[in-house]
Design a protein around this motif. Structure first.
Motif, PDB file in Angstrom:
ATOM      1  N   ASP A  82       0.968  -1.328   0.025  1.00 17.00           N
ATOM      2  CA  ASP A  82      -0.058   0.211   0.060  1.00 17.00           C
ATOM      3  C   ASP A  82       0.649   1.053   0.042  1.00 17.00           C
ATOM      4  OD1 ASP A  82      -2.795  -1.448   0.650  1.00 17.00           O
ATOM      5  OD2 ASP A  82      -1.462  -2.242   2.154  1.00 17.00           O
ATOM      6  N   PRO A  83       0.400   2.253  -0.597  1.00 16.23           N
ATOM      7  CA  PRO A  83       1.158   3.567  -0.208  1.00 16.23           C
ATOM      8  C   PRO A  83       1.444   3.823   1.199  1.00 16.23           C
ATOM      9  CG  PRO A  83      -0.788   3.884  -1.746  1.00 16.23           C
ATOM     10  CD  PRO A  83      -1.118   2.572  -1.043  1.00 16.23           C
ATOM     11  N   SER A  84       2.676   4.188   1.462  1.00 18.68           N
ATOM     12  CA  SER A  84       2.927   4.195   2.767  1.00 18.68           C
ATOM     13  C   SER A  84       4.315   4.778   3.044  1.00 18.68           C
ATOM     14  CB  SER A  84       3.184   2.518   3.531  1.00 18.68           C
ATOM     15  OG  SER A  84       4.249   1.899   2.354  1.00 18.68           O
ATOM     16  N   VAL A  85       4.732   5.097   4.320  1.00 21.75           N
ATOM     17  CA  VAL A  85       5.871   5.193   4.777  1.00 21.75           C
ATOM     18  C   VAL A  85       6.814   4.110   5.030  1.00 21.75           C
ATOM     19  CG1 VAL A  85       7.487   6.940   6.437  1.00 21.75           C
ATOM     20  CG2 VAL A  85       5.536   7.855   5.469  1.00 21.75           C
ATOM     21  N   VAL A  86       7.841   3.810   4.706  1.00 19.47           N
ATOM     22  CA  VAL A  86       8.751   2.755   5.011  1.00 19.47           C
ATOM     23  C   VAL A  86       9.813   3.022   5.577  1.00 19.47           C
ATOM     24  CG1 VAL A  86       9.788   0.577   4.037  1.00 19.47           C
ATOM     25  CG2 VAL A  86       7.725   1.654   2.843  1.00 19.47           C
ATOM     26  N   PHE A  87      10.372   2.549   6.655  1.00 19.09           N
ATOM     27  CA  PHE A  87      11.521   2.615   7.634  1.00 19.09           C
ATOM     28  C   PHE A  87      12.401   1.254   7.212  1.00 19.09           C
ATOM     29  CE2 PHE A  87       8.158   4.386  10.141  1.00 19.09           C
ATOM     30  CZ  PHE A  87       8.549   5.753  10.582  1.00 19.09           C
ATOM     31  N   VAL A  88      13.532   1.406   6.914  1.00 23.35           N
ATOM     32  CA  VAL A  88      14.536   0.223   6.821  1.00 23.35           C
ATOM     33  C   VAL A  88      15.450   0.649   7.947  1.00 23.35           C
ATOM     34  CG1 VAL A  88      15.991  -1.084   5.309  1.00 23.35           C
ATOM     35  CG2 VAL A  88      14.061   0.333   4.232  1.00 23.35           C
TER      36      VAL A  88
END
Length: 224
Positions: A96-102
Motif C-alpha cells: 500500500d502507499p506508505s512510509v517505509v522505515f528500513v
C-alpha cells in the motif's frame, strides 16, 4: 498512509567472536532484536514490522516474536544473499502507499523521537537519512599514500532510513550493484535526491562486544 518498518537482521555475528548472531545476543536478559522490534511497535500503533532473518534462524526469530505482546503486527521474511536482496524481500510485503522505515536489527537503541522525526521528514521531503557528524580526524588512504579530509564535511550514516513507498519501491526494481551500501545509495542510483536528518549518538550498531556494554549503559540511563 500506512507505516511499515523493514527490520533487517541477517548478520552472522563474526565480529562478535561467537557462534550466536549478534541480533540474538542477550542484552540485560533480552535478545538484542527484541529491543529494536519494541521501539517501532511502541511508537506507532498502526505500524507493521517486516522482520528479515537468515533462513537458519527463522524459528528462533518466531519464538522471540511470539513472546511479545504485539506479535500479530510482525511478519517474518527470509533474507537474501546481500542486504539489497534482504531488503527487497521485505519490501515485497509492502503493498500500500506508505512510509517505509528500513532499519538495522542491531541498532537496538533507536529512540522513539528519532523514528517520529524520520517519519515526519519522509512525509515532507520523501526521505529521511539519519546522520551524525564525524568527531575524529579523517584520512583517506589510497594505495601507498593518504591525505586528510575536512571532517566538517563528513557525515556518518545511520538507520532507520525512511522513505515514501513511491520513492523506495521503484528503486529496488533496479539490478543489484556493488555500489549499493545502503538504501539511500539505491534510491540515488534511481535519480532521486535523498535528504539527511540529524541522527543520534546513542543510536549505536551492535557489532563488537564493547557495543553491548555501551548499550547497557544507555539502557541504565534511560531507566533512571
Amino acid at each position: 498512509m500506512k507505516k511499515y518498518a523493514v527490520i533487517v537482521a541477517g548478520g552472522s555475528g563474526v565480529r562478535m567472536g561467537g557462534a550466536v548472531p549478534k541480533q540474538f545476543l542477550l542484552l540485560k536478559g533480552k535478545p538484542v532484536i527484541s529491543y529494536t522490534l519494541q521501539a517501532f511497535l511502541q511508537v506507532f500503533e498502526d505500524l507493521h514490522v517486516i522482520l528479515v532473518l537468515p533462513q537458519n534462524h527463522v524459528q528462533e526469530g518466531e519464538a522471540i516474536v511470539q513472546s511479545m505482546k504485539l506479535h500479530d503486527r510482525v511478519t517474518i521474511v527470509q533474507g537474501g544473499d546481500s542486504r539489497f536482496q534482504s531488503v527487497k524481500n521485505g519490501l515485497a510485503h509492502v503493498t500500500d502507499p506508505s512510509v517505509v522505515f528500513v532499519h538495522d536489527g542491531v541498532r537496538c537503541m533507536v529512540s522513539h523521537e528519532l523514528i517520529k522525526q524520520c517519519y515526519e521528514q519522509a512525509l515532507d521531503k520523501g526521505s529521511a537519512i539519519p546522520a551524525i557528524a564525524a568527531t575524529d580526524s579523517i584520512r583517506i588512504a589510497e594505495a601507498s599514500h593518504h591525505y586528510v579530509m575536512d571532517r566538517n564535511k563528513v557525515r556518518i550514516i545511520q538507520t532507520p532510513q525512511t522513505f515514501l513507498s513511491s520513492v523506495l519501491l521503484p528503486a529496488f526494481e533496479q539490478p543489484y550493484n556493488d555500489a549499493f551500501t545502503d538504501e539511500a545509495t539505491v534510491v540515488e542510483a534511481n535519480d532521486v535526491t535523498t535528504h539527511l536528518i540529524n541522527g543520534e549518538e546513542s543510536n549505536i550498531k551492535i557489532t563488537r562486544p564493547l557495543d553491548l556494554l555501551i548499550a547497557e549503559a544507555i539502557l541504565d540511563k534511560r531507566i533512571t
